[in-house]
Design an enzyme around this catalytic site. Structure first.
Site, short mmCIF file in Angstrom:
data_model
loop_
_atom_site.label_atom_id
_atom_site.label_comp_id
_atom_site.label_asym_id
_atom_site.label_seq_id
_atom_site.Cartn_x
_atom_site.Cartn_y
_atom_site.Cartn_z
N HIS A 76 14.56 -1.35 -4.41
CA HIS A 76 14.16 -0.04 -4.92
C HIS A 76 14.73 1.05 -4.04
O HIS A 76 14.66 0.97 -2.81
CB HIS A 76 12.63 0.07 -4.96
CG HIS A 76 12.02 -0.60 -6.14
ND1 HIS A 76 10.80 -0.21 -6.66
CD2 HIS A 76 12.44 -1.63 -6.92
CE1 HIS A 76 10.51 -0.98 -7.71
NE2 HIS A 76 11.49 -1.85 -7.87
N TYR A 205 3.16 7.06 -7.10
CA TYR A 205 2.00 7.48 -6.31
C TYR A 205 1.45 8.75 -6.95
O TYR A 205 2.15 9.76 -7.01
CB TYR A 205 2.39 7.76 -4.87
CG TYR A 205 2.70 6.53 -4.04
CD1 TYR A 205 1.78 6.06 -3.10
CD2 TYR A 205 3.90 5.84 -4.19
CE1 TYR A 205 2.06 4.94 -2.32
CE2 TYR A 205 4.18 4.72 -3.42
CZ TYR A 205 3.26 4.27 -2.50
OH TYR A 205 3.54 3.17 -1.74
N PRO A 297 -3.12 0.44 2.96
CA PRO A 297 -1.93 -0.07 2.26
C PRO A 297 -1.06 1.01 1.64
O PRO A 297 0.01 0.69 1.10
CB PRO A 297 -2.54 -0.98 1.18
CG PRO A 297 -3.91 -0.43 0.95
CD PRO A 297 -4.37 0.07 2.29
N LYS A 301 2.89 -0.87 5.06
CA LYS A 301 3.37 -1.19 6.41
C LYS A 301 2.85 -2.50 6.98
O LYS A 301 3.39 -2.99 7.97
CB LYS A 301 2.99 -0.05 7.38
CG LYS A 301 3.72 1.24 7.11
CD LYS A 301 5.22 1.05 7.24
CE LYS A 301 5.99 2.19 6.64
NZ LYS A 301 7.37 1.83 6.32
N TYR A 389 8.91 5.62 5.13
CA TYR A 389 8.60 4.61 4.11
C TYR A 389 9.57 3.44 4.20
O TYR A 389 9.16 2.26 4.11
CB TYR A 389 8.67 5.24 2.72
CG TYR A 389 7.98 4.42 1.65
CD1 TYR A 389 6.68 4.73 1.24
CD2 TYR A 389 8.62 3.35 1.03
CE1 TYR A 389 6.04 3.99 0.26
CE2 TYR A 389 7.99 2.61 0.05
CZ TYR A 389 6.70 2.92 -0.33
OH TYR A 389 6.06 2.18 -1.30
#
Length: 411
Positions: A76, A205, A297, A301, A389
């Protein structure tokens, strides 16, 4: 069955941290034994994160454990933020040095590592609960465990606790020898697996007044979805229709967008907490993965920090048994904690930016909106999110067999 009674390293816990460490040690010629309290079926079905940083993928490749990931994993190049009726994409490669992440479920990582371990790795025993660890501050350790109904012992140079927050190994560290830093968040996640193809190409998100929602995936035909819920929520209070309806409300940036619906195959509530134990070592006991730290979460990580921990540990043991130097092993906790605290900070910032606290004031709500607006409008803020990220650099292991120098481990 001849069971070893002596090994250089005992690994307690057959989650991704313990299994990956055992694999790396095996490839460096360092003998170890892995002890897992649960049965194989349980271990292979534990639902956890499914996002792998590129550094974690690279480590799995070096361990010879990435063949199926290469075939079935989904790379991704970004995520989508949704808030205030607006959709905003964070493009990872353009905002970083070309970094990306991979979607590949932790269950599949574990299955791959177990298969390799049982085929040609060090001994791996399921249904082998550890009861006590002795000798952390002496010349060797003794691990007391049970297998096939019989009490057994294993003498070793070092014990690695990869058995989680409430594990036996961390409990063997004397009170006061470590300090635990904790934060509990005032909300949880209701997580579901659904036999439904994702209606999106990348993770979404979403922030709304109704609460946070996340649309993720496990495969092209399986969706993984989350809803913010109050702490202590009963998952059985949420019917399938209620879950789908709420996900559509929170994730829909406009009324024209809807999820693909399908049967729910798993449902559970996940508490949100942060915890760090420091140092991550006491004498001959070392902690890795969830035994040493947990993160909410939101930032994906947990598994990646575990991979970083054991990468450093494997290099440290290779250096120790190749040259006798303890330099890298002595630096293990300090090296890992730098990356851990960066990940904790990122996870905290992302979590508080996207969730709606139950007692949120109008002032806090406006600050939250300002932060989200900045992510959507500032290239600098977006680049910082993308860099965190996709992950800070994992330790680089020297190509020479099993060796690593401290300079190779700069974070």
């Amino acid at each position: 069955m001849n069971r070893p009674v002596r090994a250089r390293v005992a690994v307690v816990g057959a989650g991704p941290a313990g299994l990956l460490l055992a694999r790396l040690l095996h490839r460096s010629g360092i003998d170890c034994v892995v002890l897992e309290s649960r049965d194989r079926g349980y271990v292979e079905q534990r639902q956890r994160a499914g996002i792998l940083e590129q550094g974690t993928v690279d480590t799995l490749r070096r361990a010879g454990a990435a063949a199926r990931l290469e075939r079935e994993g989904m790379p991704h190049d970004g995520i989508e933020l949704r808030f205030g009726g607006v959709r905003h994409r964070i493009d990872f490669p353009s905002l970083t040095d070309g970094s990306r992440v991979w979607v590949y479920a932790q269950t599949e990582v574990v299955k791959d590592l177990i298969a390799l371990q049982l085929r040609d790795g060090a001994p791996l025993y399921f249904d082998a609960p550890v009861h006590a660890v002795e000798g952390a501050d002496s010349d060797s350790c003794v691990v007391h465990y049970t297998h096939e109904g019989q009490p057994r012992t294993l003498t070793c140079d070092y014990v690695i606790g990869c058995d989680g927050f409430h594990g036996v190994v961390s409990g063997a560290v004397p009170a006061g020898a470590t300090r635990v830093h904790e934060r509990t968040y005032p909300y949880s996640w209701l997580g579901v697996l659904a036999d439904a193809p994702p209606a999106y190409d990348e993770l979404i998100y979403a922030h709304s007044a109704r609460g946070f929602a996340l649309a993720s995936m496990r495969s092209p035909s399986v969706s993984r979805l989350y809803l913010q819920v109050p702490n202590g929520e009963d998952p059985d209070a949420w019917s399938g229709n209620r879950i789908w309806d709420e996900l559509d409300l929170r994730l829909g940036a406009d009324t024209s967008w809807r999820l693909h619906r399908g049967p729910l195959t798993a449902k559970s509530v996940l508490p949100m907490r942060s915890r760090v134990t420091e140092p991550m070592r006491y004498g001959r006991i070392l902690l890795a993965g969830d035994a040493a730290h947990t993160v909410p979460p939101t930032g994906a990580k947990g598994l990646n920090l575990a991979a970083s921990d054991v990468t450093v540990l494997a290099a440290a043991f290779a250096e120790l048994y190749d040259s006798g130097s303890t330099e890298l092993l002595d630096a293990y906790s300090d090296i890992c904690l730098r990356r851990i605290w960066r990940a904790e900070h990122f996870s905290y910032v992302l979590t508080t930016a996207l969730h709606t606290a139950p007692d949120q004031s109008s002032f806090d709500a406006r600050l939250q909106q300002a932060q989200l607006d900045r992510l959507a409008s500032s290239p600098h803020a977006a680049a910082e999110l993308a860099a965190n990220y996709t992950g800070t650099a994992l330790p680089r292991i020297s190509e020479r067999r099993g060796t690593a120098a401290p300079r190779d481990l700069a974070m």
